[in-house]
Design a protein around this motif. Structure first.
Motif, PDB file in Angstrom:
ATOM      1  N   ALA A  40       0.723  -1.318  -0.047  1.00 36.44           N
ATOM      2  CA  ALA A  40       0.103  -0.102  -0.030  1.00 36.44           C
ATOM      3  C   ALA A  40       0.918   1.098  -0.019  1.00 36.44           C
ATOM      4  CB  ALA A  40      -1.031  -0.108   1.108  1.00 36.44           C
ATOM      5  N   PHE A  41       0.403   2.163  -0.666  1.00 35.62           N
ATOM      6  CA  PHE A  41       1.127   3.571  -0.715  1.00 35.62           C
ATOM      7  C   PHE A  41       0.244   4.509  -0.752  1.00 35.62           C
ATOM      8  CE2 PHE A  41       0.319   2.701  -5.165  1.00 35.62           C
ATOM      9  CZ  PHE A  41      -0.192   3.755  -5.480  1.00 35.62           C
ATOM     10  N   GLU A  42       0.624   5.758  -0.165  1.00 39.94           N
ATOM     11  CA  GLU A  42      -0.259   6.947  -0.256  1.00 39.94           C
ATOM     12  C   GLU A  42       0.680   8.017  -1.127  1.00 39.94           C
ATOM     13  OE1 GLU A  42      -0.183   9.344   3.644  1.00 39.94           O
ATOM     14  OE2 GLU A  42       1.223   7.593   4.390  1.00 39.94           O
ATOM     15  N   ILE A  43      -0.116   9.250  -1.326  1.00 41.28           N
ATOM     16  CA  ILE A  43       0.576  10.301  -1.910  1.00 41.28           C
ATOM     17  C   ILE A  43       1.043  11.351  -0.896  1.00 41.28           C
ATOM     18  CG2 ILE A  43       0.219  12.164  -3.459  1.00 41.28           C
ATOM     19  CD1 ILE A  43       0.174   9.149  -4.814  1.00 41.28           C
ATOM     20  N   TYR A  44       2.395  12.043  -1.123  1.00 41.13           N
ATOM     21  CA  TYR A  44       3.004  12.676  -0.288  1.00 41.13           C
ATOM     22  C   TYR A  44       3.464  14.140  -1.182  1.00 41.13           C
ATOM     23  CZ  TYR A  44       6.641  15.246   2.561  1.00 41.13           C
ATOM     24  OH  TYR A  44       7.277  16.007   3.285  1.00 41.13           O
ATOM     25  N   GLU A  45       2.923  15.200  -0.585  1.00 39.87           N
ATOM     26  CA  GLU A  45       3.073  16.432  -1.464  1.00 39.87           C
ATOM     27  C   GLU A  45       4.542  17.104  -1.093  1.00 39.87           C
ATOM     28  OE1 GLU A  45       1.539  20.785  -2.744  1.00 39.87           O
ATOM     29  OE2 GLU A  45       0.265  19.468  -1.177  1.00 39.87           O
ATOM     30  N   VAL A  46       5.506  17.307  -2.041  1.00 36.50           N
ATOM     31  CA  VAL A  46       6.756  17.882  -1.727  1.00 36.50           C
ATOM     32  C   VAL A  46       6.665  19.347  -1.795  1.00 36.50           C
ATOM     33  CG1 VAL A  46       9.198  18.045  -2.396  1.00 36.50           C
ATOM     34  CG2 VAL A  46       8.045  15.993  -2.805  1.00 36.50           C
ATOM     35  N   VAL A  47       6.491  19.984  -0.783  1.00 33.20           N
ATOM     36  CA  VAL A  47       6.257  21.330  -0.898  1.00 33.20           C
ATOM     37  C   VAL A  47       7.500  22.515  -0.860  1.00 33.20           C
ATOM     38  CG1 VAL A  47       4.165  21.359   0.605  1.00 33.20           C
ATOM     39  CG2 VAL A  47       6.332  21.349   1.861  1.00 33.20           C
ATOM     40  N   LYS A  48       8.466  21.771  -0.497  1.00 30.00           N
ATOM     41  CA  LYS A  48       9.931  22.500  -0.990  1.00 30.00           C
ATOM     42  C   LYS A  48      10.884  21.521  -1.242  1.00 30.00           C
ATOM     43  CE  LYS A  48      11.454  22.179   3.907  1.00 30.00           C
ATOM     44  NZ  LYS A  48      12.161  22.502   4.856  1.00 30.00           N
ATOM     45  N   GLU A  49      12.131  21.847  -1.522  1.00 26.87           N
ATOM     46  CA  GLU A  49      13.188  21.048  -1.956  1.00 26.87           C
ATOM     47  C   GLU A  49      13.278  20.140  -0.771  1.00 26.87           C
ATOM     48  OE1 GLU A  49      13.212  23.947  -3.392  1.00 26.87           O
ATOM     49  OE2 GLU A  49      13.103  23.485  -5.825  1.00 26.87           O
ATOM     50  N   GLU A  50      13.056  18.764  -0.788  1.00 29.82           N
ATOM     51  CA  GLU A  50      13.460  17.828   0.332  1.00 29.82           C
ATOM     52  C   GLU A  50      14.712  16.870  -0.173  1.00 29.82           C
ATOM     53  OE1 GLU A  50      10.340  16.915   3.248  1.00 29.82           O
ATOM     54  OE2 GLU A  50       8.906  17.350   1.347  1.00 29.82           O
ATOM     55  N   LYS A  51      15.270  16.473   0.951  1.00 29.42           N
ATOM     56  CA  LYS A  51      16.282  15.567   0.714  1.00 29.42           C
ATOM     57  C   LYS A  51      15.624  14.211   0.782  1.00 29.42           C
ATOM     58  CE  LYS A  51      19.953  17.699   3.269  1.00 29.42           C
ATOM     59  NZ  LYS A  51      20.732  17.745   4.695  1.00 29.42           N
ATOM     60  N   ILE A  52      15.946  13.447  -0.231  1.00 27.69           N
ATOM     61  CA  ILE A  52      15.327  12.116  -0.436  1.00 27.69           C
ATOM     62  C   ILE A  52      15.549  11.221   0.755  1.00 27.69           C
ATOM     63  CG2 ILE A  52      15.425   9.847  -1.701  1.00 27.69           C
ATOM     64  CD1 ILE A  52      16.402  11.488  -4.195  1.00 27.69           C
ATOM     65  N   ALA A  53      16.720  11.602   1.417  1.00 29.82           N
ATOM     66  CA  ALA A  53      16.955  10.700   2.748  1.00 29.82           C
ATOM     67  C   ALA A  53      15.946  11.017   4.011  1.00 29.82           C
ATOM     68  CB  ALA A  53      18.434  11.019   3.099  1.00 29.82           C
ATOM     69  N   GLU A  54      15.501  12.306   3.937  1.00 33.75           N
ATOM     70  CA  GLU A  54      14.628  13.061   4.986  1.00 33.75           C
ATOM     71  C   GLU A  54      13.342  12.209   4.642  1.00 33.75           C
ATOM     72  OE1 GLU A  54      14.933  17.046   4.637  1.00 33.75           O
ATOM     73  OE2 GLU A  54      16.678  17.279   5.660  1.00 33.75           O
ATOM     74  N   VAL A  55      12.897  12.297   3.396  1.00 33.12           N
ATOM     75  CA  VAL A  55      11.516  11.759   3.113  1.00 33.12           C
ATOM     76  C   VAL A  55      11.489  10.303   3.349  1.00 33.12           C
ATOM     77  CG1 VAL A  55       9.875  11.291   1.314  1.00 33.12           C
ATOM     78  CG2 VAL A  55      10.763  13.370   1.359  1.00 33.12           C
ATOM     79  N   ALA A  56      12.433   9.499   3.069  1.00 26.92           N
ATOM     80  CA  ALA A  56      12.619   8.071   3.330  1.00 26.92           C
ATOM     81  C   ALA A  56      12.472   7.835   4.836  1.00 26.92           C
ATOM     82  CB  ALA A  56      13.758   7.448   2.799  1.00 26.92           C
ATOM     83  N   LYS A  57      13.084   8.753   5.745  1.00 29.33           N
ATOM     84  CA  LYS A  57      13.413   8.518   7.190  1.00 29.33           C
ATOM     85  C   LYS A  57      11.971   8.727   7.731  1.00 29.33           C
ATOM     86  CE  LYS A  57      15.648  10.129  11.078  1.00 29.33           C
ATOM     87  NZ  LYS A  57      16.644  10.962  11.766  1.00 29.33           N
ATOM     88  N   LYS A  58      11.169   9.875   7.240  1.00 26.40           N
ATOM     89  CA  LYS A  58       9.658  10.107   7.683  1.00 26.40           C
ATOM     90  C   LYS A  58       8.703   9.237   7.236  1.00 26.40           C
ATOM     91  CE  LYS A  58       9.512  14.958   6.461  1.00 26.40           C
ATOM     92  NZ  LYS A  58       8.848  15.943   5.848  1.00 26.40           N
ATOM     93  N   PHE A  59       9.153   8.199   6.266  1.00 22.43           N
ATOM     94  CA  PHE A  59       8.158   7.263   6.163  1.00 22.43           C
ATOM     95  C   PHE A  59       8.765   5.847   6.231  1.00 22.43           C
ATOM     96  CE2 PHE A  59       6.410  10.787   3.962  1.00 22.43           C
ATOM     97  CZ  PHE A  59       4.971  10.676   4.181  1.00 22.43           C
ATOM     98  N   LYS A  60       9.867   5.770   7.092  1.00 22.67           N
ATOM     99  CA  LYS A  60      10.558   4.522   7.490  1.00 22.67           C
ATOM    100  C   LYS A  60      10.587   3.576   6.246  1.00 22.67           C
ATOM    101  CE  LYS A  60       8.481   4.992  11.929  1.00 22.67           C
ATOM    102  NZ  LYS A  60       7.401   4.799  12.707  1.00 22.67           N
ATOM    103  N   THR A  61      11.383   3.909   5.294  1.00 18.06           N
ATOM    104  CA  THR A  61      11.448   3.493   4.120  1.00 18.06           C
ATOM    105  C   THR A  61      13.089   3.584   3.481  1.00 18.06           C
ATOM    106  OG1 THR A  61      10.718   2.737   1.938  1.00 18.06           O
ATOM    107  CG2 THR A  61      10.483   4.970   2.390  1.00 18.06           C
ATOM    108  N   THR A  62      13.367   3.325   2.229  1.00 19.87           N
ATOM    109  CA  THR A  62      14.689   3.598   1.759  1.00 19.87           C
ATOM    110  C   THR A  62      14.472   4.384   0.696  1.00 19.87           C
ATOM    111  OG1 THR A  62      14.623   1.725   0.155  1.00 19.87           O
ATOM    112  CG2 THR A  62      15.493   1.183   2.514  1.00 19.87           C
ATOM    113  N   ILE A  63      15.881   4.946   0.270  1.00 12.18           N
ATOM    114  CA  ILE A  63      15.820   5.900  -0.879  1.00 12.18           C
ATOM    115  C   ILE A  63      15.651   5.131  -2.025  1.00 12.18           C
ATOM    116  CG2 ILE A  63      17.565   7.270  -2.290  1.00 12.18           C
ATOM    117  CD1 ILE A  63      18.961   8.039   0.386  1.00 12.18           C
ATOM    118  N   GLU A  64      16.401   3.825  -2.120  1.00 16.26           N
ATOM    119  CA  GLU A  64      15.965   3.039  -3.213  1.00 16.26           C
ATOM    120  C   GLU A  64      14.457   2.824  -3.311  1.00 16.26           C
ATOM    121  OE1 GLU A  64      18.239   2.421  -0.833  1.00 16.26           O
ATOM    122  OE2 GLU A  64      20.043   2.789  -2.094  1.00 16.26           O
ATOM    123  N   GLU A  65      13.685   2.779  -2.432  1.00 13.94           N
ATOM    124  CA  GLU A  65      12.161   2.290  -2.543  1.00 13.94           C
ATOM    125  C   GLU A  65      11.467   3.571  -2.841  1.00 13.94           C
ATOM    126  OE1 GLU A  65       8.506  -0.010  -2.189  1.00 13.94           O
ATOM    127  OE2 GLU A  65      10.800  -0.505  -2.527  1.00 13.94           O
TER     128      GLU A  65
END
Length: 71
Positions: free
Chosen positions: A2-27
């Motif tokens: 299952a996945f959800e949609i996340y809106e990137v509101v400013k330039e964000e580091k991929i690593a930060e987004v991965a950490k927020k959603f407990k996943t990996t950069i590769e995923e």
């Protein structure tokens, strides 16, 4: 998965987004092959702003802030 949609509101580091959603950069990249990414000079990789990306659904994950109007 299952996945959800996340809106990137400013330039964000991929690593930060991965950490927020407990996943990996590769995923994140696997779920979003058409998303625009860029790398800072000698720095981390970012996701360009104003894009909707797919992220794994995790109950209780950080959500976009809701605007509340108080009268």
């Amino acid at each position: 998965m299952a996945f959800e949609i996340y809106e990137v509101v400013k330039e964000e580091k991929i690593a930060e987004v991965a950490k927020k959603f407990k996943t990996t950069i590769e995923e994140i990249k696997r779920l979003n092959p058409d998303v625009r990414y860029f790398t800072a000079f000698f720095g981390p990789e970012y996701i360009s702003a104003l894009q909707d990306i797919k992220v794994p659904y995790i109950e209780g994950a950080i959500k976009k802030e809701e605007k509340v109007c108080l009268l």
